[in-house]
Design a protein around this motif. Structure first.
Motif, PDB file in Angstrom:
ATOM      1  N   VAL A  52       0.847  -1.194   0.000  1.00  0.00           N
ATOM      2  CA  VAL A  52       0.000   0.000   0.000  1.00  0.00           C
ATOM      3  C   VAL A  52       0.882   1.243   0.000  1.00  0.00           C
ATOM      4  N   ALA A  53       1.937   1.235   0.794  1.00  0.00           N
ATOM      5  CA  ALA A  53       2.844   2.382   0.883  1.00  0.00           C
ATOM      6  C   ALA A  53       3.534   2.668  -0.435  1.00  0.00           C
ATOM      7  N   THR A  54       3.782   1.628  -1.233  1.00  0.00           N
ATOM      8  CA  THR A  54       4.475   1.811  -2.515  1.00  0.00           C
ATOM      9  C   THR A  54       3.517   1.756  -3.698  1.00  0.00           C
ATOM     10  N   ALA A  55       2.208   1.911  -3.438  1.00  0.00           N
ATOM     11  CA  ALA A  55       1.175   2.032  -4.469  1.00  0.00           C
ATOM     12  C   ALA A  55       0.953   0.751  -5.262  1.00  0.00           C
ATOM     13  N   GLY A  56       1.402  -0.387  -4.757  1.00  0.00           N
ATOM     14  CA  GLY A  56       1.135  -1.646  -5.431  1.00  0.00           C
ATOM     15  C   GLY A  56      -0.284  -2.138  -5.197  1.00  0.00           C
ATOM     16  N   LEU A  57      -0.844  -1.785  -4.047  1.00  0.00           N
ATOM     17  CA  LEU A  57      -2.214  -2.175  -3.700  1.00  0.00           C
ATOM     18  C   LEU A  57      -2.939  -0.972  -3.118  1.00  0.00           C
ATOM     19  N   GLU A  58      -4.271  -1.002  -3.219  1.00  0.00           N
ATOM     20  CA  GLU A  58      -5.084   0.027  -2.597  1.00  0.00           C
ATOM     21  C   GLU A  58      -5.505  -0.441  -1.194  1.00  0.00           C
ATOM     22  N   PRO A  59      -5.826   0.493  -0.301  1.00  0.00           N
ATOM     23  CA  PRO A  59      -6.116   0.124   1.092  1.00  0.00           C
ATOM     24  C   PRO A  59      -7.203  -0.924   1.254  1.00  0.00           C
ATOM     25  N   ASP A  60      -8.269  -0.850   0.426  1.00  0.00           N
ATOM     26  CA  ASP A  60      -9.365  -1.796   0.610  1.00  0.00           C
ATOM     27  C   ASP A  60      -8.994  -3.220   0.205  1.00  0.00           C
ATOM     28  N   SER A  61      -7.813  -3.384  -0.406  1.00  0.00           N
ATOM     29  CA  SER A  61      -7.365  -4.725  -0.772  1.00  0.00           C
ATOM     30  C   SER A  61      -6.876  -5.516   0.433  1.00  0.00           C
ATOM     31  N   ILE A  62      -6.399  -4.815   1.461  1.00  0.00           N
ATOM     32  CA  ILE A  62      -5.829  -5.516   2.611  1.00  0.00           C
ATOM     33  C   ILE A  62      -6.587  -5.207   3.900  1.00  0.00           C
ATOM     34  N   ALA A  63      -7.738  -4.557   3.776  1.00  0.00           N
ATOM     35  CA  ALA A  63      -8.577  -4.277   4.942  1.00  0.00           C
ATOM     36  C   ALA A  63      -9.938  -4.934   4.741  1.00  0.00           C
ATOM     37  N   TYR A  64     -10.523  -5.390   5.852  1.00  0.00           N
ATOM     38  CA  TYR A  64     -11.812  -6.077   5.748  1.00  0.00           C
ATOM     39  C   TYR A  64     -12.690  -5.652   6.919  1.00  0.00           C
ATOM     40  N   PRO A  65     -13.968  -5.306   6.665  1.00  0.00           N
ATOM     41  CA  PRO A  65     -14.843  -4.826   7.738  1.00  0.00           C
ATOM     42  C   PRO A  65     -15.060  -5.888   8.821  1.00  0.00           C
ATOM     43  N   VAL A  66     -14.889  -5.488  10.062  1.00  0.00           N
ATOM     44  CA  VAL A  66     -15.071  -6.424  11.175  1.00  0.00           C
ATOM     45  C   VAL A  66     -16.512  -6.908  11.237  1.00  0.00           C
ATOM     46  N   ARG A  67     -17.441  -6.006  11.091  1.00  0.00           N
ATOM     47  CA  ARG A  67     -18.857  -6.380  11.197  1.00  0.00           C
ATOM     48  C   ARG A  67     -19.254  -7.392  10.122  1.00  0.00           C
ATOM     49  N   LYS A  68     -18.731  -7.230   8.918  1.00  0.00           N
ATOM     50  CA  LYS A  68     -19.055  -8.163   7.844  1.00  0.00           C
ATOM     51  C   LYS A  68     -18.488  -9.544   8.140  1.00  0.00           C
ATOM     52  N   THR A  69     -17.311  -9.569   8.748  1.00  0.00           N
ATOM     53  CA  THR A  69     -16.670 -10.849   9.067  1.00  0.00           C
ATOM     54  C   THR A  69     -17.473 -11.650  10.080  1.00  0.00           C
ATOM     55  N   LEU A  70     -18.087 -10.952  11.034  1.00  0.00           N
ATOM     56  CA  LEU A  70     -18.733 -11.630  12.160  1.00  0.00           C
ATOM     57  C   LEU A  70     -20.258 -11.497  12.168  1.00  0.00           C
ATOM     58  N   ARG A  71     -20.850 -11.061  11.070  1.00  0.00           N
ATOM     59  CA  ARG A  71     -22.273 -10.722  11.091  1.00  0.00           C
ATOM     60  C   ARG A  71     -23.190 -11.932  11.293  1.00  0.00           C
ATOM     61  N   LYS A  72     -22.711 -13.137  11.038  1.00  0.00           N
ATOM     62  CA  LYS A  72     -23.554 -14.323  11.187  1.00  0.00           C
ATOM     63  C   LYS A  72     -23.483 -14.926  12.587  1.00  0.00           C
ATOM     64  N   LYS A  73     -22.630 -14.373  13.449  1.00  0.00           N
ATOM     65  CA  LYS A  73     -22.487 -14.926  14.789  1.00  0.00           C
ATOM     66  C   LYS A  73     -23.545 -14.351  15.727  1.00  0.00           C
ATOM     67  N   LYS A  74     -24.180 -15.209  16.489  1.00  0.00           N
ATOM     68  CA  LYS A  74     -25.151 -14.769  17.484  1.00  0.00           C
ATOM     69  C   LYS A  74     -24.414 -14.279  18.735  1.00  0.00           C
ATOM     70  N   ASN A  75     -25.092 -13.450  19.474  1.00  0.00           N
ATOM     71  CA  ASN A  75     -24.561 -12.953  20.759  1.00  0.00           C
ATOM     72  C   ASN A  75     -23.193 -12.282  20.589  1.00  0.00           C
ATOM     73  N   MET A  76     -23.000 -11.647  19.446  1.00  0.00           N
ATOM     74  CA  MET A  76     -21.745 -10.954  19.165  1.00  0.00           C
ATOM     75  C   MET A  76     -22.008  -9.467  19.021  1.00  0.00           C
ATOM     76  N   TYR A  77     -21.174  -8.639  19.672  1.00  0.00           N
ATOM     77  CA  TYR A  77     -21.324  -7.183  19.614  1.00  0.00           C
ATOM     78  C   TYR A  77     -19.960  -6.567  19.329  1.00  0.00           C
ATOM     79  N   PHE A  78     -19.926  -5.708  18.321  1.00  0.00           N
ATOM     80  CA  PHE A  78     -18.695  -4.973  18.024  1.00  0.00           C
ATOM     81  C   PHE A  78     -18.881  -3.519  18.422  1.00  0.00           C
ATOM     82  N   ARG A  79     -17.873  -2.943  19.055  1.00  0.00           N
ATOM     83  CA  ARG A  79     -17.917  -1.537  19.435  1.00  0.00           C
ATOM     84  C   ARG A  79     -16.638  -0.833  18.980  1.00  0.00           C
ATOM     85  N   LEU A  80     -16.858   0.274  18.267  1.00  0.00           N
ATOM     86  CA  LEU A  80     -15.757   1.094  17.766  1.00  0.00           C
ATOM     87  C   LEU A  80     -15.391   2.116  18.839  1.00  0.00           C
ATOM     88  N   THR A  81     -14.341   1.846  19.565  1.00  0.00           N
ATOM     89  CA  THR A  81     -13.934   2.722  20.660  1.00  0.00           C
ATOM     90  C   THR A  81     -12.500   2.421  21.059  1.00  0.00           C
TER      91      THR A  81
END
Length: 428
Positions: A52-81
């Motif tokens: 990413v630093a050398t422009a070979g990849l864009e940021p969204d290529s190596i980042a993944y939303p936490v909520r999307k990763t865990l959205r199917k799990k019950k009794n799971m809560y994510f807090r941005l803090t």
């Protein structure tokens, strides 16, 4: 903090890095209420930050939303803090959003930069531990090339073009190789008015050799690959200051550069609330063979934040992504076993080897019974990193980018989307 109280033990995980996310994905939330806390709403695949630093990849290529990763799990809560303090006696996590009670706490906060007490380096160098820092580095280098076009003084122009990297571990070596390939193949096409034959890339290492944690054979190979790409390498050299674009070393060697990249060391990054008696080298927290904080069986520490001595690693387990992922998977399994009243087993790290890439068709891989180099090692490195990325989309995007860049001898889009500002400028 607004988390509902239910009739299940509450497991609070601080950090959505390799260890924290692995545990969150594998723990059985039919038996636990899971609360995952992070200061970002995404997981970053740190081994590819240098691309990413050398422009070979864009940021969204190596980042993944936490909520999307865990959205199917019950009794799971994510807090941005952000977590400010842990009160182990009261079993409370204090955050910027309020306090949160826990039954079990998992500290998986990773590591931050270690400047070894050199204030001038901390104030002026470019770190690269986060996605934001990688983007800052990309913008700074591209801005420097743009500014160099308008400077007639050769020394001042080279000061903007030259790059010094401190630390020849995997991050420093991979970054040096990537910048060298940019200089040799890509940047002359983007900036035909600049003579990139005059641009110098310096790699400084305090240890006697590059990739000191890997085998001597791989270290020598990496050294030769870097020299082939035109990187200047200095070993047994320690940086003592960086002021007014001047890098000074204890051996007397000096470098003029507007870009000093710090990849020389890391230290554990964890919230306040843990006494000095629990801390070991690198500010890591001492844990037992079950990854429990010493003298506190309700607090677990994973990944870079944990210090665990073993027979094979008497200075503590290495601060690597592989250790963090194995620890996260292990602890999730043990929590699941505990819920079913099954016996708990101690953690055993399985060292599957280490690797680093230097450039196109150039990489080194240390396995238990073999040492690989060249094209096969490079393909191995690519395959392993693709498989470790979170999300099928990210794997596809990264693979397509790599294939395109390889065929076209191009290295992504060098856009200055968010101009870099120095700390003092940003505060104004």
């Amino acid at each position: 903090m607004n988390i509902p109280d239910i009739d299940l033990p509450r497991v609070v995980v601080i950090g959505a890095g390799f260890a924290g996310l692995k545990l969150a994905r594998q723990i059985d939330t039919r038996f636990y209420q899971l609360v995952l806390i992070d200061k970002n709403n995404y997981h970053t695949f740190q081994p590819l930050l240098y691309q990413v630093a050398t422009a070979g990849l864009e940021p969204d290529s190596i980042a993944y939303p936490v909520r999307k990763t865990l959205r199917k799990k019950k009794n799971m809560y994510f807090r941005l803090t952000e977590v400010n303090q842990v009160k182990t006696q009261e079993k409370i996590v204090s955050t910027s959003m309020g306090e949160l009670k826990y039954d079990y706490l998992i500290v998986a906060t990773g590591a931050t930069n270690n400047y070894f007490g050199i204030d001038s380096v901390e104030e002026n160098a470019m770190p690269m531990k986060t996605l934001t820092e990688a983007l800052n580095l990309r913008s700074k280098m591209l801005q420097n090339f743009e500014n160099a076009l308008n400077i007639n003084d050769l020394d001042k122009r080279l000061e903007l073009m030259n790059v010094v990297i401190v630390g020849a571990g995997p991050t420093g070596v991979e970054l040096a190789g990537a910048i060298a390939e940019l200089r040799n193949r890509i940047l002359p096409k983007d900036f035909p008015d600049l003579d990139f034959r005059q641009m110098e890339i310096h790699l400084i290492e305090a240890a006697p050799r590059v990739l000191a944690a890997m085998s001597k054979q791989s270290s020598e190979r990496a050294y030769n690959y870097l020299k082939k790409l035109g990187v200047n390498i200095y070993t047994d050299m320690i940086v003592e200051s960086y002021d007014n674009n001047l890098v000074k070393t204890k051996s007397g060697k000096e470098f003029k550069t507007d870009t000093l990249i710090w990849a020389a060391g890391v230290a554990a990054d964890h919230p306040d609330g843990f006494g000095d008696d629990l801390r070991a080298r690198g500010n890591r927290l001492k844990v037992n063979e079950y990854l429990q904080l010493t003298n506190n069986e309700d607090v677990y520490v994973l990944g870079d934040a944990a210090y665990l001595e073993t027979k094979d690693f008497q200075n503590g387990l290495p601060m690597l992504g592989a250790v963090a992922m194995q620890a996260g998977a292990y602890l999730a399994k043990q929590f699941n076993r505990k819920a079913r009243k099954k016996k708990i087993h101690p953690f055993k790290y399985k060292d599957k080897g280490s690797m680093a890439t230097v450039g196109r068709n150039l990489a080194v891989v240390d396995l238990k019974n073999s040492k690989l180099g060249g094209t096969f090692a490079w393909l191995t490195w690519m395959f392993v990193h693709l498989m470790l990325l979170v999300g099928f989309r990210n794997r596809v995007i990264v693979f397509i980018n790599w294939v395109w860049n390889y065929i076209r001898f191009n290295n992504g889009l060098r856009l200055i989307v968010r101009p870099y500002k120095k700390k003092e400028d940003a505060s104004n």
